[in-house]
Design a protein around this motif. Structure first.
Motif, PDB file in Angstrom:
ATOM      1  N   SER B 132     -20.399  21.875  -1.129  1.00 20.95           N
ATOM      2  CA  SER B 132     -19.502  20.905  -1.746  1.00 20.95           C
ATOM      3  C   SER B 132     -19.474  21.241  -3.235  1.00 20.95           C
ATOM      4  O   SER B 132     -20.455  21.740  -3.783  1.00 20.95           O
ATOM      5  CB  SER B 132     -20.004  19.482  -1.530  1.00 20.95           C
ATOM      6  OG  SER B 132     -21.052  19.198  -2.427  1.00 20.95           O
ATOM      7  N   THR B 133     -18.345  20.969  -3.847  1.00 17.38           N
ATOM      8  CA  THR B 133     -18.209  21.410  -5.233  1.00 17.38           C
ATOM      9  C   THR B 133     -19.238  20.750  -6.126  1.00 17.38           C
ATOM     10  O   THR B 133     -19.672  21.318  -7.113  1.00 17.38           O
ATOM     11  CB  THR B 133     -16.799  21.111  -5.748  1.00 17.38           C
ATOM     12  OG1 THR B 133     -16.445  19.830  -5.306  1.00 17.38           O
ATOM     13  CG2 THR B 133     -15.831  22.117  -5.226  1.00 17.38           C
ATOM     14  N   ILE B 134     -19.647  19.539  -5.752  1.00 18.97           N
ATOM     15  CA  ILE B 134     -20.654  18.871  -6.581  1.00 18.97           C
ATOM     16  C   ILE B 134     -21.988  19.588  -6.452  1.00 18.97           C
ATOM     17  O   ILE B 134     -22.661  19.861  -7.448  1.00 18.97           O
ATOM     18  CB  ILE B 134     -20.775  17.380  -6.202  1.00 18.97           C
ATOM     19  CG1 ILE B 134     -19.587  16.652  -6.790  1.00 18.97           C
ATOM     20  CG2 ILE B 134     -22.077  16.814  -6.688  1.00 18.97           C
ATOM     21  CD1 ILE B 134     -19.874  15.384  -7.505  1.00 18.97           C
ATOM     22  N   MET B 159     -19.369  19.645 -15.691  1.00 20.71           N
ATOM     23  CA  MET B 159     -18.428  18.544 -15.497  1.00 20.71           C
ATOM     24  C   MET B 159     -16.992  19.081 -15.466  1.00 20.71           C
ATOM     25  O   MET B 159     -16.186  18.669 -14.624  1.00 20.71           O
ATOM     26  CB  MET B 159     -18.587  17.568 -16.674  1.00 20.71           C
ATOM     27  CG  MET B 159     -18.046  16.213 -16.404  1.00 20.71           C
ATOM     28  SD  MET B 159     -19.071  15.413 -15.173  1.00 20.71           S
ATOM     29  CE  MET B 159     -17.871  14.460 -14.346  1.00 20.71           C
ATOM     30  N   THR B 162     -16.375  20.662 -12.128  1.00 21.44           N
ATOM     31  CA  THR B 162     -16.195  19.663 -11.062  1.00 21.44           C
ATOM     32  C   THR B 162     -14.786  19.108 -11.090  1.00 21.44           C
ATOM     33  O   THR B 162     -14.115  19.030 -10.063  1.00 21.44           O
ATOM     34  CB  THR B 162     -17.155  18.466 -11.276  1.00 21.44           C
ATOM     35  OG1 THR B 162     -18.442  18.969 -11.525  1.00 21.44           O
ATOM     36  CG2 THR B 162     -17.163  17.559 -10.085  1.00 21.44           C
ATOM     37  N   LEU B 165     -12.115  21.600 -10.022  1.00 22.20           N
ATOM     38  CA  LEU B 165     -12.090  21.796  -8.569  1.00 22.20           C
ATOM     39  C   LEU B 165     -11.542  20.568  -7.857  1.00 22.20           C
ATOM     40  O   LEU B 165     -10.791  20.686  -6.899  1.00 22.20           O
ATOM     41  CB  LEU B 165     -13.497  22.095  -8.054  1.00 22.20           C
ATOM     42  CG  LEU B 165     -14.024  23.480  -8.436  1.00 22.20           C
ATOM     43  CD1 LEU B 165     -15.505  23.594  -8.117  1.00 22.20           C
ATOM     44  CD2 LEU B 165     -13.248  24.566  -7.719  1.00 22.20           C
ATOM     45  N   ARG B 166     -11.901  19.404  -8.370  1.00 22.00           N
ATOM     46  CA  ARG B 166     -11.433  18.163  -7.755  1.00 22.00           C
ATOM     47  C   ARG B 166      -9.907  18.085  -7.797  1.00 22.00           C
ATOM     48  O   ARG B 166      -9.272  17.577  -6.888  1.00 22.00           O
ATOM     49  CB  ARG B 166     -12.076  16.977  -8.487  1.00 22.00           C
ATOM     50  CG  ARG B 166     -11.269  15.717  -8.639  1.00 22.00           C
ATOM     51  CD  ARG B 166     -11.255  14.894  -7.379  1.00 22.00           C
ATOM     52  NE  ARG B 166     -10.409  13.731  -7.531  1.00 22.00           N
ATOM     53  CZ  ARG B 166      -9.116  13.713  -7.285  1.00 22.00           C
ATOM     54  NH1 ARG B 166      -8.516  14.787  -6.852  1.00 22.00           N
ATOM     55  NH2 ARG B 166      -8.419  12.614  -7.452  1.00 22.00           N
ATOM     56  N   PHE B 167      -9.309  18.598  -8.883  1.00 22.74           N
ATOM     57  CA  PHE B 167      -7.872  18.421  -9.043  1.00 22.74           C
ATOM     58  C   PHE B 167      -7.036  19.554  -8.467  1.00 22.74           C
ATOM     59  O   PHE B 167      -5.825  19.484  -8.502  1.00 22.74           O
ATOM     60  CB  PHE B 167      -7.518  18.167 -10.510  1.00 22.74           C
ATOM     61  CG  PHE B 167      -7.689  16.722 -10.867  1.00 22.74           C
ATOM     62  CD1 PHE B 167      -6.683  15.821 -10.584  1.00 22.74           C
ATOM     63  CD2 PHE B 167      -8.860  16.252 -11.405  1.00 22.74           C
ATOM     64  CE1 PHE B 167      -6.837  14.477 -10.846  1.00 22.74           C
ATOM     65  CE2 PHE B 167      -9.030  14.912 -11.680  1.00 22.74           C
ATOM     66  CZ  PHE B 167      -8.007  14.024 -11.401  1.00 22.74           C
ATOM     67  N   PRO B 169      -6.521  20.443  -5.207  1.00 24.36           N
ATOM     68  CA  PRO B 169      -5.597  19.956  -4.164  1.00 24.36           C
ATOM     69  C   PRO B 169      -4.537  18.998  -4.698  1.00 24.36           C
ATOM     70  O   PRO B 169      -3.376  19.060  -4.276  1.00 24.36           O
ATOM     71  CB  PRO B 169      -6.509  19.250  -3.157  1.00 24.36           C
ATOM     72  CG  PRO B 169      -7.880  19.329  -3.664  1.00 24.36           C
ATOM     73  CD  PRO B 169      -7.921  20.123  -4.916  1.00 24.36           C
ATOM     74  N   THR B 170      -4.922  18.145  -5.637  1.00 27.22           N
ATOM     75  CA  THR B 170      -3.960  17.180  -6.193  1.00 27.22           C
ATOM     76  C   THR B 170      -2.820  17.897  -6.887  1.00 27.22           C
ATOM     77  O   THR B 170      -1.654  17.563  -6.711  1.00 27.22           O
ATOM     78  CB  THR B 170      -4.663  16.260  -7.205  1.00 27.22           C
ATOM     79  OG1 THR B 170      -5.885  15.827  -6.638  1.00 27.22           O
ATOM     80  CG2 THR B 170      -3.815  15.072  -7.548  1.00 27.22           C
ATOM     81  N   ARG B 214      -1.172  13.865 -18.510  1.00 33.60           N
ATOM     82  CA  ARG B 214      -1.227  12.427 -18.314  1.00 33.60           C
ATOM     83  C   ARG B 214      -2.407  12.062 -17.412  1.00 33.60           C
ATOM     84  O   ARG B 214      -3.156  11.137 -17.677  1.00 33.60           O
ATOM     85  CB  ARG B 214       0.087  11.946 -17.696  1.00 33.60           C
ATOM     86  CG  ARG B 214       0.207  10.440 -17.722  1.00 33.60           C
ATOM     87  CD  ARG B 214       1.591   9.988 -17.284  1.00 33.60           C
ATOM     88  NE  ARG B 214       2.642  10.593 -18.071  1.00 33.60           N
ATOM     89  CZ  ARG B 214       3.777  11.065 -17.552  1.00 33.60           C
ATOM     90  NH1 ARG B 214       3.979  11.026 -16.253  1.00 33.60           N
ATOM     91  NH2 ARG B 214       4.707  11.581 -18.322  1.00 33.60           N
ATOM     92  N   ARG B 215      -2.570  12.845 -16.343  1.00 37.19           N
ATOM     93  CA  ARG B 215      -3.706  12.619 -15.455  1.00 37.19           C
ATOM     94  C   ARG B 215      -5.015  12.719 -16.215  1.00 37.19           C
ATOM     95  O   ARG B 215      -5.919  11.909 -16.041  1.00 37.19           O
ATOM     96  CB  ARG B 215      -3.733  13.692 -14.360  1.00 37.19           C
ATOM     97  CG  ARG B 215      -2.844  13.399 -13.213  1.00 37.19           C
ATOM     98  CD  ARG B 215      -2.938  14.522 -12.208  1.00 37.19           C
ATOM     99  NE  ARG B 215      -1.820  14.506 -11.307  1.00 37.19           N
ATOM    100  CZ  ARG B 215      -1.715  13.675 -10.285  1.00 37.19           C
ATOM    101  NH1 ARG B 215      -2.659  12.803 -10.056  1.00 37.19           N
ATOM    102  NH2 ARG B 215      -0.663  13.708  -9.517  1.00 37.19           N
ATOM    103  N   LEU B 219      -7.783   9.910 -16.404  1.00 34.68           N
ATOM    104  CA  LEU B 219      -9.106  10.195 -15.849  1.00 34.68           C
ATOM    105  C   LEU B 219     -10.182   9.952 -16.899  1.00 34.68           C
ATOM    106  O   LEU B 219     -11.233   9.376 -16.609  1.00 34.68           O
ATOM    107  CB  LEU B 219      -9.171  11.637 -15.351  1.00 34.68           C
ATOM    108  CG  LEU B 219     -10.481  11.999 -14.676  1.00 34.68           C
ATOM    109  CD1 LEU B 219     -10.583  11.342 -13.312  1.00 34.68           C
ATOM    110  CD2 LEU B 219     -10.636  13.495 -14.529  1.00 34.68           C
TER     111      LEU B 219
END
Lengths: 278, 271
Positions: B132-134, B159, B162, B165-167, B169-170, B214-215, B219
């Protein structure tokens, strides 16, 4: 009842020479209360939300959170722990790539020991109803589920108050209902104070008290019945009333005398039934 | 098309490969890359291939995923093949077609080169598939911790990783939405000359960047609301702990790598 949030003659603007976004706002929210803030776009309701946990600081006046002034910089983390915030776009508030690790994010920041983090996030995920999704990635969840992940991330901090800034604006009706039910549950069962900023009248109707804002000012405060029964007044502010009140209002236009205070569908139906019988 | 990008994707599971401590997994992957570059003979290559396949089998990641992660690299591979096929000269040509001469050395070189690239991609993507990326960033953070002494912002780097990687797919989803929106307004994204295609990217990238900013701002606010104040005094939900199993699996990997390297002693190098 003690006071959770207290805004005293708050003035705020985004730039030194700009227009005031908030003008002389005074508002007290009591512990355990469920307050809904209504208003059309640009009325300053999101700005007010951000003032409650010191994301923004008032230019004039004070915001007091359980006796702490938000201007006290060294108490910043205490304030943020006491007043949790949930925003509109669920995608932009999830930090981690796995649900449970995102829920743990605030606790990690607060330096809570790992064992305690585990028990607290499990509790938080269960009360937000997302426990079974705990090992999924955020992109595998629906909007409503993501928003409940964000709520779980906040309640894991064990805040005394949650401020929700249009949490349902980007959700479908099912997601909206699930989120609002979660919020109501937190308020009723756990006694968490809720400030819900919303566009949806049906959501506002479930609050203990409604605050109506226009152009940076508080226009009116009262129970949902008091507010929504004033159909014409609400329309003059470009705000809707629940369909139930609107229905009674329209019928009254034809010379009848129904109460516009019947907000819930059951109440309204009962009233109509009685009316038809007569 | 964009959904085919798999780098950075995680497939949750409970296999030994998944459970291996992230720090060890990173070290093993790095060692694998080094070994892959040092070993230049066929048996070593075959053994590495077997190693990677065994790892995939063990982890339960469908081999279909392999094909997917290789696909975007096809142009690079084809390019390497063509370039090397004609430009590596040996003594006796294998085939002679007019002025084109292909030497057996070239063929050998290409085989080794391609299998090297493929093994590298497959081996390293296994790391992101199973971690997992974390866990990955936790592992990196732990491994880089000594750098804190020279004032390197280790936590901030972790950080940033993380969040990036989290963004993924978004933002991919968002790109697709923007592309469809532009297409529906008559933008021609897939046709025209090369320069037309590049120009067609502008109306996709500009809104993408604006929305990404903006994201980022939202965030940042959301993180502040959750008491984020840098790495100081932070604890972790998951504690990294090396178990006996971890030691066993690492030992197996190390022995395999040693064997691959020792092949150097017995077999002649291909390139």
């Amino acid at each position: 009842m003690s006071i959770m949030l207290n805004a005293e003659n708050v003035w705020f603007r985004y730039s030194q020479e700009g227009d005031w976004a908030l003008k002389d706002i005074s508002l007290q929210v009591e512990k355990g209360e469920f307050v809904a803030v209504l208003g059309s776009n640009g009325c300053g309701k999101s700005t007010l939300a951000k003032l409650f946990n010191a994301i923004l600081l008032p230019e004039k006046g004070d915001i007091i959170v359980e006796g702490i002034n938000t201007k006290e910089e060294e108490k910043l983390l205490d304030i943020r722990q006491k007043v949790g915030m949930v925003f509109q776009n669920p995608d932009n508030q999830i930090v981690a790539t796995v649900v449970e690790e995102d829920v743990a994010f605030a606790l990690e920041n607060m330096g809570v020991p790992p064992r305690e983090i585990r028990t607290r996030i499990d509790e938080a995920m269960q009360s937000a109803g997302i426990y079974k999704h705990r090992e999924k990635g955020p992109h595998q969840l629906s909007g409503g589920q993501k928003q409940r992940v964000a709520i779980a991330g906040i309640i894991a901090m064990r805040p005394d108050c949650i401020v929700l800034d249009e949490p349902t604006a980007m959700l479908d009706p099912y997601g909206r209902e699930a989120v609002i039910n979660t919020v109501k549950k937190l308020n009723k069962e756990y006694g968490i104070t809720v400030v819900l900023i919303t566009h949806y009248m049906t959501e506002a109707a479930q609050a203990d008290r409604i605050v109506v804002m226009t152009k940076g000012k508080i226009e009116k405060m009262g129970t949902p019945k008091e507010i929504f029964s004033q159909v014409e007044y609400m329309q003059s502010l470009a705000l809707d009333v629940p369909q139930t009140s609107a229905l009674a209002y329209e019928i009254n236009k034809h010379g009848f005398n129904l109460s516009t205070e019947a907000i819930s569908i059951d109440e309204c139906a009962a009233q109509l039934y009685k009316f038809l019988e007569e | 098309m964009l959904k085919d990008i798999t780098i950075g994707q995680h497939f949750p599971g409970k296999s030994p490969v998944h459970n291996l401590d992230a720090r060890l997994k990173i070290v093993i992957t790095v060692l694998f890359v080094i070994v892959r570059f040092m070993s230049t003979n066929f048996p070593g290559l075959i053994l590495s291939g077997v190693f990677v396949l065994a790892m995939y089998k063990l982890s339960g990641i469908p081999l279909k995923m392999l094909k997917k992660s290789i696909k975007p690299l096809m142009p690079l591979i084809v390019f390497t093949v063509i370039l090397n096929l004609f430009f590596i000269k040996g003594e006796t040509p294998l085939i002679k077609l007019g002025f084109v001469e292909i030497y057996p050395e070239a063929v050998m070189f290409i085989i080794v080169m391609i299998s090297r690239i493929l093994l590298l991609i497959c081996g390293t993507s296994l790391l992101t598939y199973t971690t997992s990326t974390i866990a990955l960033t936790d592992g990196l953070e732990a491994l880089m911790k000594p750098l804190n002494k020279i004032n390197f912002p280790v936590h901030e780097m972790a950080m940033m990783m993380t969040i990036a990687l989290r963004f993924i797919p978004t933002l991919i989803e968002e790109t697709e939405k923007i592309m469809n929106a532009q297409k529906s307004r008559g933008a021609l994204l897939d046709s025209g000359s090369f320069s037309d295609k590049i120009k067609a990217l502008v109306p996709i990238l500009v809104p993408l960047f604006i929305s990404a900013f903006r994201r980022a701002e939202e965030l940042a606010t959301a993180m502040e609301c959750r008491c984020y104040h840098g790495g100081e005094g932070r604890t972790r939900l998951r504690q990294l702990k090396i178990t006996n199993d971890d030691i066993r699996y690492t030992a197996v990997c190390m022995v395999t790598f040693a064997v691959i390297l020792s092949m150097k002693l017995f077999f002649t190098r291909v390139i």
